[in-house]
Motif scaffolding. Sequence first.
Motif, PDB file in Angstrom:
ATOM      1  N   GLN A  82      39.517  55.097  24.011  1.00 13.80           N
ATOM      2  CA  GLN A  82      38.962  55.501  22.982  1.00 13.80           C
ATOM      3  C   GLN A  82      37.901  54.803  22.344  1.00 13.80           C
ATOM      4  OE1 GLN A  82      40.553  58.236  22.329  1.00 13.80           O
ATOM      5  NE2 GLN A  82      41.565  57.864  23.651  1.00 13.80           N
ATOM      6  N   SER A  83      37.553  53.448  22.580  1.00 17.31           N
ATOM      7  CA  SER A  83      36.448  52.705  21.753  1.00 17.31           C
ATOM      8  C   SER A  83      35.357  52.638  23.349  1.00 17.31           C
ATOM      9  CB  SER A  83      36.817  51.705  21.893  1.00 17.31           C
ATOM     10  OG  SER A  83      37.349  50.913  22.913  1.00 17.31           O
ATOM     11  N   LEU A  84      35.388  52.846  24.307  1.00 18.59           N
ATOM     12  CA  LEU A  84      34.202  53.219  25.002  1.00 18.59           C
ATOM     13  C   LEU A  84      32.955  54.512  24.432  1.00 18.59           C
ATOM     14  CD1 LEU A  84      33.301  53.025  28.005  1.00 18.59           C
ATOM     15  CD2 LEU A  84      34.045  55.393  28.472  1.00 18.59           C
ATOM     16  N   ARG A  85      33.124  55.259  23.757  1.00 17.02           N
ATOM     17  CA  ARG A  85      31.657  55.728  23.948  1.00 17.02           C
ATOM     18  C   ARG A  85      31.255  55.463  22.446  1.00 17.02           C
ATOM     19  NH1 ARG A  85      29.858  61.050  22.898  1.00 17.02           N
ATOM     20  NH2 ARG A  85      31.971  61.995  23.296  1.00 17.02           N
ATOM     21  N   ALA A  86      31.959  54.277  21.348  1.00 17.45           N
ATOM     22  CA  ALA A  86      31.040  53.708  20.381  1.00 17.45           C
ATOM     23  C   ALA A  86      30.644  52.370  21.173  1.00 17.45           C
ATOM     24  CB  ALA A  86      32.174  53.115  19.554  1.00 17.45           C
ATOM     25  N   ASN A  87      31.393  51.780  22.164  1.00 14.72           N
ATOM     26  CA  ASN A  87      30.415  50.977  22.799  1.00 14.72           C
ATOM     27  C   ASN A  87      29.344  51.420  23.442  1.00 14.72           C
ATOM     28  OD1 ASN A  87      32.382  48.375  22.592  1.00 14.72           O
ATOM     29  ND2 ASN A  87      33.931  48.949  22.763  1.00 14.72           N
ATOM     30  N   GLU A  89      27.532  53.307  22.973  1.00 14.03           N
ATOM     31  CA  GLU A  89      26.088  54.062  21.824  1.00 14.03           C
ATOM     32  C   GLU A  89      25.135  52.644  21.763  1.00 14.03           C
ATOM     33  OE1 GLU A  89      28.238  56.113  19.246  1.00 14.03           O
ATOM     34  OE2 GLU A  89      27.692  58.211  19.859  1.00 14.03           O
ATOM     35  N   GLY A  90      25.801  51.845  21.568  1.00 13.09           N
ATOM     36  CA  GLY A  90      25.337  50.317  21.363  1.00 13.09           C
ATOM     37  C   GLY A  90      24.578  49.213  22.615  1.00 13.09           C
ATOM     38  N   TRP A  91      24.680  49.947  23.829  1.00 13.06           N
ATOM     39  CA  TRP A  91      25.094  49.059  24.896  1.00 13.06           C
ATOM     40  C   TRP A  91      23.797  49.983  25.650  1.00 13.06           C
ATOM     41  CZ3 TRP A  91      30.753  48.809  27.009  1.00 13.06           C
ATOM     42  CH2 TRP A  91      31.337  46.930  26.064  1.00 13.06           C
ATOM     43  N   ARG A  92      24.057  51.704  25.560  1.00  9.76           N
ATOM     44  CA  ARG A  92      23.103  51.877  26.454  1.00  9.76           C
ATOM     45  C   ARG A  92      21.327  51.731  26.522  1.00  9.76           C
ATOM     46  NH1 ARG A  92      23.469  57.643  23.116  1.00  9.76           N
ATOM     47  NH2 ARG A  92      22.688  56.892  21.303  1.00  9.76           N
ATOM     48  N   ALA A  99      21.087  52.210  37.863  1.00  7.59           N
ATOM     49  CA  ALA A  99      22.642  52.080  37.684  1.00  7.59           C
ATOM     50  C   ALA A  99      23.781  52.234  37.569  1.00  7.59           C
ATOM     51  CB  ALA A  99      22.548  50.674  36.322  1.00  7.59           C
ATOM     52  N   THR A 100      24.317  52.035  38.223  1.00  8.29           N
ATOM     53  CA  THR A 100      26.035  52.793  38.602  1.00  8.29           C
ATOM     54  C   THR A 100      27.222  52.310  37.423  1.00  8.29           C
ATOM     55  OG1 THR A 100      25.655  52.902  41.096  1.00  8.29           O
ATOM     56  CG2 THR A 100      28.458  52.521  40.118  1.00  8.29           C
ATOM     57  N   LEU A 101      27.247  52.679  36.805  1.00  5.72           N
ATOM     58  CA  LEU A 101      28.462  53.099  35.628  1.00  5.72           C
ATOM     59  C   LEU A 101      30.085  53.103  36.624  1.00  5.72           C
ATOM     60  CD1 LEU A 101      26.169  53.992  33.198  1.00  5.72           C
ATOM     61  CD2 LEU A 101      26.115  52.002  34.167  1.00  5.72           C
ATOM     62  N   VAL A 102      30.477  52.553  35.121  1.00  7.61           N
ATOM     63  CA  VAL A 102      32.131  52.190  36.176  1.00  7.61           C
ATOM     64  C   VAL A 102      32.701  52.178  35.572  1.00  7.61           C
ATOM     65  CG1 VAL A 102      33.798  51.036  38.183  1.00  7.61           C
ATOM     66  CG2 VAL A 102      30.925  50.983  38.614  1.00  7.61           C
ATOM     67  N   SER A 103      33.412  52.706  35.703  1.00 13.97           N
ATOM     68  CA  SER A 103      35.273  53.295  34.624  1.00 13.97           C
ATOM     69  C   SER A 103      35.757  52.567  35.242  1.00 13.97           C
ATOM     70  CB  SER A 103      35.221  54.804  34.134  1.00 13.97           C
ATOM     71  OG  SER A 103      36.753  54.843  33.657  1.00 13.97           O
ATOM     72  N   LEU A 104      36.517  51.603  34.279  1.00 13.17           N
ATOM     73  CA  LEU A 104      38.087  50.898  34.471  1.00 13.17           C
ATOM     74  C   LEU A 104      38.693  51.490  33.276  1.00 13.17           C
ATOM     75  CD1 LEU A 104      36.491  47.087  34.944  1.00 13.17           C
ATOM     76  CD2 LEU A 104      36.791  49.009  36.310  1.00 13.17           C
ATOM     77  N   ALA A 105      38.555  52.056  32.186  1.00 17.55           N
ATOM     78  CA  ALA A 105      39.624  52.849  31.482  1.00 17.55           C
ATOM     79  C   ALA A 105      40.523  53.817  32.050  1.00 17.55           C
ATOM     80  CB  ALA A 105      38.508  52.952  30.013  1.00 17.55           C
ATOM     81  N   LYS A 106      41.668  54.288  31.362  1.00 20.41           N
ATOM     82  CA  LYS A 106      42.333  55.844  31.755  1.00 20.41           C
ATOM     83  C   LYS A 106      42.282  56.167  30.548  1.00 20.41           C
ATOM     84  CE  LYS A 106      44.101  53.068  35.744  1.00 20.41           C
ATOM     85  NZ  LYS A 106      45.101  52.664  36.848  1.00 20.41           N
ATOM     86  N   GLY A 107      41.821  57.975  30.884  1.00 21.70           N
ATOM     87  CA  GLY A 107      42.257  57.441  28.960  1.00 21.70           C
ATOM     88  C   GLY A 107      41.644  59.447  28.572  1.00 21.70           C
ATOM     89  N   ILE A 108      42.156  59.856  27.986  1.00 19.76           N
ATOM     90  CA  ILE A 108      41.688  61.098  27.527  1.00 19.76           C
ATOM     91  C   ILE A 108      40.740  60.788  26.394  1.00 19.76           C
ATOM     92  CG2 ILE A 108      41.162  63.830  27.074  1.00 19.76           C
ATOM     93  CD1 ILE A 108      41.822  62.662  29.985  1.00 19.76           C
ATOM     94  N   GLU A 109      39.494  61.448  25.645  1.00 21.71           N
ATOM     95  CA  GLU A 109      38.963  60.920  24.903  1.00 21.71           C
ATOM     96  C   GLU A 109      39.528  61.938  23.528  1.00 21.71           C
ATOM     97  OE1 GLU A 109      34.943  59.302  23.011  1.00 21.71           O
ATOM     98  OE2 GLU A 109      34.677  61.232  23.682  1.00 21.71           O
ATOM     99  N   VAL A 123      27.143  60.444  26.616  1.00 19.35           N
ATOM    100  CA  VAL A 123      26.596  59.012  25.778  1.00 19.35           C
ATOM    101  C   VAL A 123      25.101  58.500  26.396  1.00 19.35           C
ATOM    102  CG1 VAL A 123      27.006  56.582  24.862  1.00 19.35           C
ATOM    103  CG2 VAL A 123      28.533  58.198  24.506  1.00 19.35           C
ATOM    104  N   THR A 124      24.740  58.132  28.074  1.00 23.29           N
ATOM    105  CA  THR A 124      24.109  57.585  28.553  1.00 23.29           C
ATOM    106  C   THR A 124      22.632  58.416  29.000  1.00 23.29           C
ATOM    107  OG1 THR A 124      25.302  57.322  30.685  1.00 23.29           O
ATOM    108  CG2 THR A 124      25.450  55.241  29.534  1.00 23.29           C
TER     109      THR A 124
END
Length: 332
Positions: A82-87, A89-92, A99-109, A123-124
């Motif tokens: 639930q904090s992936l989007r906000a983070n 947006e600051g990192w993109r 780059a290969t972007l890899v999700s380690l999180a498990k959830g539905i926003e 986001v990216t």
Amino acid sequence: MGTAAVMGAGAWGTAVAKVLADAGNDVRLWARSPEVAGEVNAEHTNSRYLSSVVLPTAIRATTDPAEALDGVSTVLLGVPSQSLRANLEGWRGHIADGATLVSLAKGIELGTLMRMSQVIVAVTGVDAGQVAVVSGPNLADEIADEQPAATVVACSDSGRAVALQRALNTGYLRPYTNSDVVGTEIGGACKNVIALACGMAAGVGLGENTAAAIITRGLAEIMRLGIALGATTATLAGLAGVGDLVATCTSAHSRNRTFGQRLGRGETLAQAQLATHGHVAEGVTSCASILSLASSYDIEMPLTDAVYRVCHKGLSVDEAVVLLLGRSTKPE
């Protein structure tokens, strides 16, 4: 791979950083806390999340996302769903092209009902083929202790999947590639909710027969939703489905099962959160978004609905058990 960035120094992010380093990669580990970053660099430990593990010297921690991401071609995103989007947006602006972007999180926003790979693309603006997902029966403590385990690397780009597979391959962790990103993510998100149900049942004193029934019927729910979204049955019957579900529903290391057990013993959400050092189990939030997603496809998920009603609508665990056991009989 050379150098990888792991964005998030919780238990799972730190464990993945250790795997990458043990596989021969240099790792930059982004930590929100200066204390965590300082301890990783000075003591090669992260006592807040993995108290007994000595980390390889190839891991270098920083609180500066620009430093962590500078020139890195593989970025593993280990912050809560639930904090992936906000983070992001600051990192993109610091993520290298291609780059290969890899999700380690498990959830539905919540709100958007997006899977994590969809959030990353939104986001990216990267192509979906640049996004991979790592999931499976991956309890962080056990992997950090180098107990034998397996995981799934899912990506629609087979070349990126194989590159990531090699980067994560160690003597104690065996990665398997898969092109079914949808199934891998649905299995990983939904199993947290079913683990809460298993924990609740254990908390009120119910035994292994009940746990087996919850796991089996929980898998049926996961498969109904996954197949409706385009997942394959093979994925959900494999490591990212059944494997992850069994581990999370039965292990004392599982935050979701432990959290559910506390609720079953009569604790409130606030009390359970306090007892778990301020951490809310992922399934507590995800049950709402998963239920909404299922409803949009007219998919029935009674276990998920019961967990949602316990966590957010004031239903007692005893009432939830009666509700489930009182459902009309029908063929399996």
